[in-house]
Design a protein around this motif. Structure first.
Motif, PDB file in Angstrom:
ATOM      1  N   ALA A  76       0.833  -1.208   0.000  1.00 23.36           N
ATOM      2  CA  ALA A  76       0.000   0.000   0.000  1.00 23.36           C
ATOM      3  C   ALA A  76       0.864   1.254   0.000  1.00 23.36           C
ATOM      4  O   ALA A  76       0.564   2.227  -0.702  1.00 23.36           O
ATOM      5  N   LEU A  77       1.960   1.218   0.760  1.00 17.05           N
ATOM      6  CA  LEU A  77       2.866   2.362   0.804  1.00 17.05           C
ATOM      7  C   LEU A  77       3.518   2.582  -0.566  1.00 17.05           C
ATOM      8  O   LEU A  77       3.651   3.727  -1.037  1.00 17.05           O
ATOM      9  N   LEU A  90      -3.103   3.163   1.303  1.00 16.85           N
ATOM     10  CA  LEU A  90      -3.040   3.112   2.765  1.00 16.85           C
ATOM     11  C   LEU A  90      -4.418   3.326   3.383  1.00 16.85           C
ATOM     12  O   LEU A  90      -4.766   2.675   4.371  1.00 16.85           O
ATOM     13  N   VAL A  91      -5.202   4.219   2.808  1.00 18.23           N
ATOM     14  CA  VAL A  91      -6.552   4.462   3.338  1.00 18.23           C
ATOM     15  C   VAL A  91      -7.425   3.223   3.143  1.00 18.23           C
ATOM     16  O   VAL A  91      -8.210   2.856   4.038  1.00 18.23           O
ATOM     17  N   VAL A 141      -1.669   6.609  12.003  1.00 15.75           N
ATOM     18  CA  VAL A 141      -0.602   7.477  12.527  1.00 15.75           C
ATOM     19  C   VAL A 141       0.548   7.549  11.528  1.00 15.75           C
ATOM     20  O   VAL A 141       1.115   8.624  11.276  1.00 15.75           O
ATOM     21  N   ALA A 142       0.899   6.393  10.929  1.00 16.47           N
ATOM     22  CA  ALA A 142       1.974   6.368   9.927  1.00 16.47           C
ATOM     23  C   ALA A 142       1.609   7.238   8.723  1.00 16.47           C
ATOM     24  O   ALA A 142       2.439   7.995   8.204  1.00 16.47           O
ATOM     25  N   LEU A 143       0.350   7.167   8.294  1.00 12.61           N
ATOM     26  CA  LEU A 143      -0.111   7.982   7.167  1.00 12.61           C
ATOM     27  C   LEU A 143      -0.058   9.470   7.527  1.00 12.61           C
ATOM     28  O   LEU A 143       0.357  10.307   6.707  1.00 12.61           O
ATOM     29  N   PHE A 144      -0.447   9.800   8.744  1.00 10.37           N
ATOM     30  CA  PHE A 144      -0.404  11.187   9.192  1.00 10.37           C
ATOM     31  C   PHE A 144       1.035  11.724   9.167  1.00 10.37           C
ATOM     32  O   PHE A 144       1.291  12.838   8.693  1.00 10.37           O
ATOM     33  N   ARG A 154      -3.200  10.180   0.354  1.00 12.19           N
ATOM     34  CA  ARG A 154      -4.505   9.841   0.923  1.00 12.19           C
ATOM     35  C   ARG A 154      -5.476   9.308  -0.136  1.00 12.19           C
ATOM     36  O   ARG A 154      -6.683   9.265   0.113  1.00 12.19           O
ATOM     37  N   VAL A 155      -4.969   8.930  -1.287  1.00 12.28           N
ATOM     38  CA  VAL A 155      -5.851   8.486  -2.371  1.00 12.28           C
ATOM     39  C   VAL A 155      -6.715   7.314  -1.914  1.00 12.28           C
ATOM     40  O   VAL A 155      -6.254   6.408  -1.233  1.00 12.28           O
TER      41      VAL A 155
END
Length: 240
Positions: A10-11, A191-192, A214-217, A169-170
């Protein structure tokens, strides 16, 4: 999280999205803004046309995209009719083709929005700069490099950051095109989408979904921190 292959897939998808979308949506809207800025007959119609995808819902546009790129969709049928392919191309099944379709959708939908941002920035560029460059014998391309780009550099940085954050954030594009599966083997999951998958349902792992959130943030903070650092350096040079 770091030992989860799905997280890294995902990343990777999000990073590819960032790497491709940032240059495309930074340069193409600028060229479009330069085009519609010219006083030509009927240019108002084209401005409206270019901005129309922005007002359309991303889900609705993604559904239209699905219809276009389906194995029996208009694009495959046209290619078969022209004799360019013998069998339908797996646009929405192949990992890379699906990702390419999603990126194409994001770029097409974002062109009009960022074009308006550039139009506002170009409105502040003094005409005397272009006139002076013309008197010095600068070509159109040279004026674009030496006058236009430096004048809208602030807008370009802002747009690049906005695109990078949005690309990380796609969700809707990949979710609708892959029918919520994330593509073959889930390799095109963002990731979302991964957060929703691991955190929903009766067996959802809320703790793990929170860790990915948290990692995405933190990842979305990277481009914001980069532009803050650039602005700080610029202010320091001006003060010196």
């Amino acid at each position: 999280m770091f030992g989860d292959e799905m997280f890294w897939n995902a990343l990777t998808t999000c990073l590819i999205y960032v790497v491709v979308c940032v240059p495309l949506l930074t340069v193409l809207p600028l060229l479009l803004a330069l085009l519609v800025q010219k006083k030509l007959p009927g240019i108002s119609f084209f401005r409206t046309t270019f901005y129309f995808p922005v007002i359309a819902s991303v889900v609705v546009v993604a559904l239209i995209w699905t219809w276009l790129f389906d194995s029996r969709g208009i694009i495959n049928q046209t290619l078969e009719f022209l004799g360019l392919i013998d069998q339908p191309m797996a646009f929405l099944v192949d990992r890379w083709l699906l990702l390419g379709c999603a990126i194409l959708l994001t770029v097409w939908k974002g062109l009009g929005y960022y074009m308006v941002v550039y139009l506002a920035a170009l409105g502040n560029v003094g005409k005397e700069l272009h006139e002076a460059a013309m008197l010095d014998g600068a070509s159109s391309f040279r004026r674009f490099l030496s006058v236009t780009i430096p004048s809208v550099r602030g807008a370009m940085l802002l747009i690049a950051v906005l695109i990078a954050v949005s690309a990380m954030r796609v969700f809707a594009e990949l979710d609708v095109l892959s029918k919520s599966t994330g593509g073959p083997g889930g390799y095109d999951m963002s990731l979302v989408m991964l957060i929703r998958q691991v955190g929903s349902g009766l067996n959802g792992n809320i703790g793990y979904a929170s860790a990915i959130s948290v990692a995405l943030f933190l990842l979305t903070l990277v481009p914001l921190a980069a532009i803050a650092f650039m602005n700080r350096e610029k202010k320091a040079k001006v003060s010196a």
